[in-house]
Design a protein around this motif. Structure first.
Motif, PDB file in Angstrom:
ATOM      1  N   ILE A  92       9.190   4.639   5.486  1.00 56.48           N
ATOM      2  CA  ILE A  92       8.356   6.486   4.596  1.00 56.48           C
ATOM      3  C   ILE A  92       8.629   7.062   3.916  1.00 56.48           C
ATOM      4  O   ILE A  92      10.276   7.251   3.575  1.00 56.48           O
ATOM      5  N   THR A  93       7.948   7.811   3.165  1.00 55.20           N
ATOM      6  CA  THR A  93       8.732   8.132   1.935  1.00 55.20           C
ATOM      7  C   THR A  93       8.336  10.165   2.211  1.00 55.20           C
ATOM      8  O   THR A  93       7.479   9.928   2.642  1.00 55.20           O
ATOM      9  N   GLY A  94       8.896  10.556   1.484  1.00 51.77           N
ATOM     10  CA  GLY A  94       8.549  11.879   1.755  1.00 51.77           C
ATOM     11  C   GLY A  94       9.897  12.805   2.941  1.00 51.77           C
ATOM     12  O   GLY A  94       9.329  13.785   3.759  1.00 51.77           O
ATOM     13  N   PRO A 103       4.050   5.104   4.288  1.00 51.32           N
ATOM     14  CA  PRO A 103       3.164   6.329   4.071  1.00 51.32           C
ATOM     15  C   PRO A 103       4.364   7.782   3.220  1.00 51.32           C
ATOM     16  O   PRO A 103       4.812   7.087   3.293  1.00 51.32           O
ATOM     17  N   ALA A 104       3.954   8.755   3.935  1.00 52.65           N
ATOM     18  CA  ALA A 104       3.862   9.666   3.162  1.00 52.65           C
ATOM     19  C   ALA A 104       2.980  11.425   3.286  1.00 52.65           C
ATOM     20  O   ALA A 104       2.483  10.488   3.780  1.00 52.65           O
ATOM     21  N   PRO A 105       4.091  12.713   2.946  1.00 52.52           N
ATOM     22  CA  PRO A 105       2.876  13.961   2.811  1.00 52.52           C
ATOM     23  C   PRO A 105       1.586  14.041   2.743  1.00 52.52           C
ATOM     24  O   PRO A 105       1.503  13.314   1.476  1.00 52.52           O
ATOM     25  N   GLY A 143       0.407  -1.422  -0.010  1.00 56.31           N
ATOM     26  CA  GLY A 143       0.294  -0.209  -0.307  1.00 56.31           C
ATOM     27  C   GLY A 143       0.867   0.890  -0.137  1.00 56.31           C
ATOM     28  O   GLY A 143       1.810   1.572   0.356  1.00 56.31           O
ATOM     29  N   LYS A 144       0.112   2.399  -0.515  1.00 53.53           N
ATOM     30  CA  LYS A 144       1.138   3.504  -0.773  1.00 53.53           C
ATOM     31  C   LYS A 144       0.337   4.757  -1.097  1.00 53.53           C
ATOM     32  O   LYS A 144      -0.654   4.774  -1.330  1.00 53.53           O
ATOM     33  N   GLY A 145       0.541   6.109   0.345  1.00 51.55           N
ATOM     34  CA  GLY A 145       0.021   6.995  -0.044  1.00 51.55           C
ATOM     35  C   GLY A 145       0.015   7.651   1.440  1.00 51.55           C
ATOM     36  O   GLY A 145       0.774   7.312   2.713  1.00 51.55           O
ATOM     37  N   GLY A 151      14.110  15.958  -4.963  1.00 50.28           N
ATOM     38  CA  GLY A 151      13.650  16.875  -4.932  1.00 50.28           C
ATOM     39  C   GLY A 151      11.805  15.624  -4.814  1.00 50.28           C
ATOM     40  O   GLY A 151      10.625  16.720  -5.909  1.00 50.28           O
ATOM     41  N   ARG A 152      11.552  15.386  -4.057  1.00 50.02           N
ATOM     42  CA  ARG A 152       9.827  15.253  -3.717  1.00 50.02           C
ATOM     43  C   ARG A 152       9.162  16.131  -3.012  1.00 50.02           C
ATOM     44  O   ARG A 152       8.174  15.957  -3.730  1.00 50.02           O
ATOM     45  N   VAL A 153      10.255  16.949  -2.896  1.00 52.19           N
ATOM     46  CA  VAL A 153       9.196  18.513  -1.904  1.00 52.19           C
ATOM     47  C   VAL A 153       8.491  18.663  -3.500  1.00 52.19           C
ATOM     48  O   VAL A 153       7.428  19.089  -2.256  1.00 52.19           O
TER      49      VAL A 153
HETATM   50  O1  LIG Z   1       4.159  10.306  -1.900  1.00 47.48           O
HETATM   51  C1  LIG Z   1       3.335   9.021  -1.625  1.00 47.48           C
HETATM   52  O2  LIG Z   1       3.926   8.122  -1.559  1.00 47.48           O
HETATM   53  C2  LIG Z   1       1.826   9.136  -1.704  1.00 47.48           C
HETATM   54  C3  LIG Z   1       1.721  11.172  -2.450  1.00 47.48           C
HETATM   55  C4  LIG Z   1      -0.188  11.058  -1.747  1.00 47.48           C
HETATM   56  O3  LIG Z   1      -0.665  10.720  -1.338  1.00 47.48           O
HETATM   57  C5  LIG Z   1      -0.988  11.316  -3.593  1.00 47.48           C
HETATM   58  O4  LIG Z   1      -0.337  11.056  -4.751  1.00 47.48           O
HETATM   59  O5  LIG Z   1      -2.130  11.565  -2.887  1.00 47.48           O
END
Ligand SMILES: O=C(O)CCC(=O)C(=O)O
Ligand SMILES: NC(=O)C1=CN([C@@H]2O[C@H](COP(=O)(O)OP(=O)(O)OC[C@H]3O[C@@H](n4cnc5c(N)ncnc54)[C@H](O)[C@@H]3O)[C@@H](O)[C@H]2O)C=CC1
Length: 416
Positions: A172-174, A142-144, A68-70, A184-186
């Protein structure tokens, strides 16, 4: 279509596409609900010594193509339905841009502006403690998202390391580059939005040097989008955030506004404050970019939009009725699940770097993002032109995503 919720909207779109593709109806049955949703009650000791509890969610919609990613959102209006819909869109997004991830999303019902820095850090750490059974680098990453950033990701990473008793940077990323985050993620989501906008301008034979853009939302995604457009000599004539509306028909000084945002945290009080945030829908422009929250382009506000292109930088900014109006008015919509995929794309690069203990230079990250994003746009565009003649980019994006997910379910023996 009467006032469909985002989840109902997702289901209706998936069902339509499964029928058109003439694939197993089981594909719809598998996609119509999230795999699991975890709801937690997070106790937080406030600075005055009292304890308050906050509700947190994590929904994993699918792990078909990978973990899962988000992102994780901190906002007073977070609710289970919203987190579920956001996780469903993540499944489609990762499928469209061919990332080795499923779809997930999390959130906490909180206004972070009411917390001190210590309280915010404690809440972030407590969220990880409570979610520990369901998150991890091969499970759900997870991520931001709205109101969370690299700082929050750094705290969450630290808490996860403590719980596991070892470093697990791919959890975790971000996160900040100094602790394993990607260069470059920001900027990635806004950068990807601009790749999409430039591609759309080319397809519609519009001249970037005479193009005028209006942007709703000036947080991470909106401000980077504005700055990238400014760098490409595309004129941003209007910007709104939750507090302010700023307009100049000759083009705004975006670097100055970004500096202001960095110092003040919002555009409130910026010296060209000349209207209310809703005025953004009335602006004479060629490209309209929603980069705030869901359900902003409604049947009513869609009627006001004068642009030829709507580039959905936010997730779910358009209601079903709003979408119908945009289509009737011949507006070219770049759907969210394509338009804002740059963020999760660079998150995937971060996860790969963590896995191989590598650190890519910013130019390497940006070059790959630009190339992969442009290719994803082209694939959706080709699908619209060749297979789905006269239908929308959104329809083509759903078509492509569901086709890939259906193929993966078949390959794994989930459907016949
Ligand atoms: O960078 C991620 O893993 C997810 C970013 C996110 O939440 C999105 O694309 O809506
Ligand atoms: N941060 C990321 O990497 C990604 C974010 N997104 C989506 O992009 C959107 C924005 O996210 P971020 O920029 O990260 O959040 P953020 O918290 O940094 O910024 C949100 C912005 O929206 C503004 N806003 C809120 N309500 C508004 C209203 N009614 N009118 C005008 N402006 C309003 C806020 O003032 C703020 O400027 C969300 O839909 C998010 O899910 C999508 C992909 C990745």
């Amino acid at each position: 279509m009467s006032n469909q919720s985002p989840v109902e909207r997702f289901r209706a779109q998936i069902q339509e596409v499964v029928e058109e593709l003439d694939i197993s109806p089981s594909v719809y049955q598998i996609l119509k609900n999230p795999k699991h949703i975890m709801t937690v009650s997070i106790p937080l000791e406030r600075d005055d010594g009292t304890v308050e509890t906050f509700t947190g969610y994590r929904s994993v919609h699918s792990d078909l193509l990978g973990p899962g990613k988000g992102g994780i959102r901190f906002h007073p209006e977070v609710n289970q339905e919203e987190v579920t819909a956001l996780s469903m869109w993540m499944t489609l997004k990762t499928a469209i841009v061919k990332l080795p991830f499923g779809g997930a999303k999390g959130g906490v019902v909180v206004d972070p502006g009411t917390l001190s820095r210590r309280e915010l850090q404690q809440l972030s750490r407590q969220y990880v403690q409570q979610m520990e059974p369901v998150i991890g680098p091969q499970k759900d990453i997870p991520a931001p998202d709205v109101n969370t950033n690299g700082r929050v990701m750094g705290w969450m990473m630290d808490e996860f390391f403590k719980l596991r008793g070892r470093n697990v940077p791919g959890f975790i990323t971000g996160k900040p580059p100094v602790v394993g985050g990607s260069e470059g993620r920001v900027e990635a989501t806004g950068r990807g939005v601009v790749v999409n906008v430039m591609q759309a301008l080319e397809k519609l034979e519009m001249d970037p040097s005479t193009t005028k853009v209006a942007i709703q939302g000036f947080g991470n995604v909106g401000s980077v989008t504005a700055l990238r457009l400014y760098e490409e000599n595309v004129s941003v004539v209007a910007v709104a955030d939750v507090d302010a509306f700023i307009y100049d028909e000759n083009g705004l000084d975006i670097p100055e506004m970004v500096n202001y945002l960095e110092k003040k945290g919002s555009l409130q009080g910026y010296h060209h404050h000349d209207g209310s945030p809703e005025d953004i829908f009335e602006v004479e422009c060629d490209v309209f970019i929603p980069a705030a929250l869901e359900n902003q382009i409604t049947e009513d506000t869609a009627q006001s939009i004068k642009a030829s292109i709507v580039a959905e930088a936010a997730n779910g900014p358009t209601t079903a009725k709003g979408d119908k109006v945009l289509a009737e008015n011949g507006i070219f919509v770049i759907p969210d699940i394509l338009c804002n995929a740059g963020g999760v794309m660079v998150s995937a690069f971060e996860w790969m770097q963590n896995d191989s203990h590598d650190h890519w230079a910013k130019q390497v990250v940006n070059a790959r993002l630009d190339k992969d994003m442009a290719q994803a746009f082209q694939e959706v565009y080709d699908m619209k032109e060749e297979v789905n003649n006269n239908k929308t980019m959104r329809h083509a994006a759903y078509y492509l995503a569901v086709q890939r997910l259906g193929d993966a379910m078949y390959a794994r023996g989930w459907v016949d």
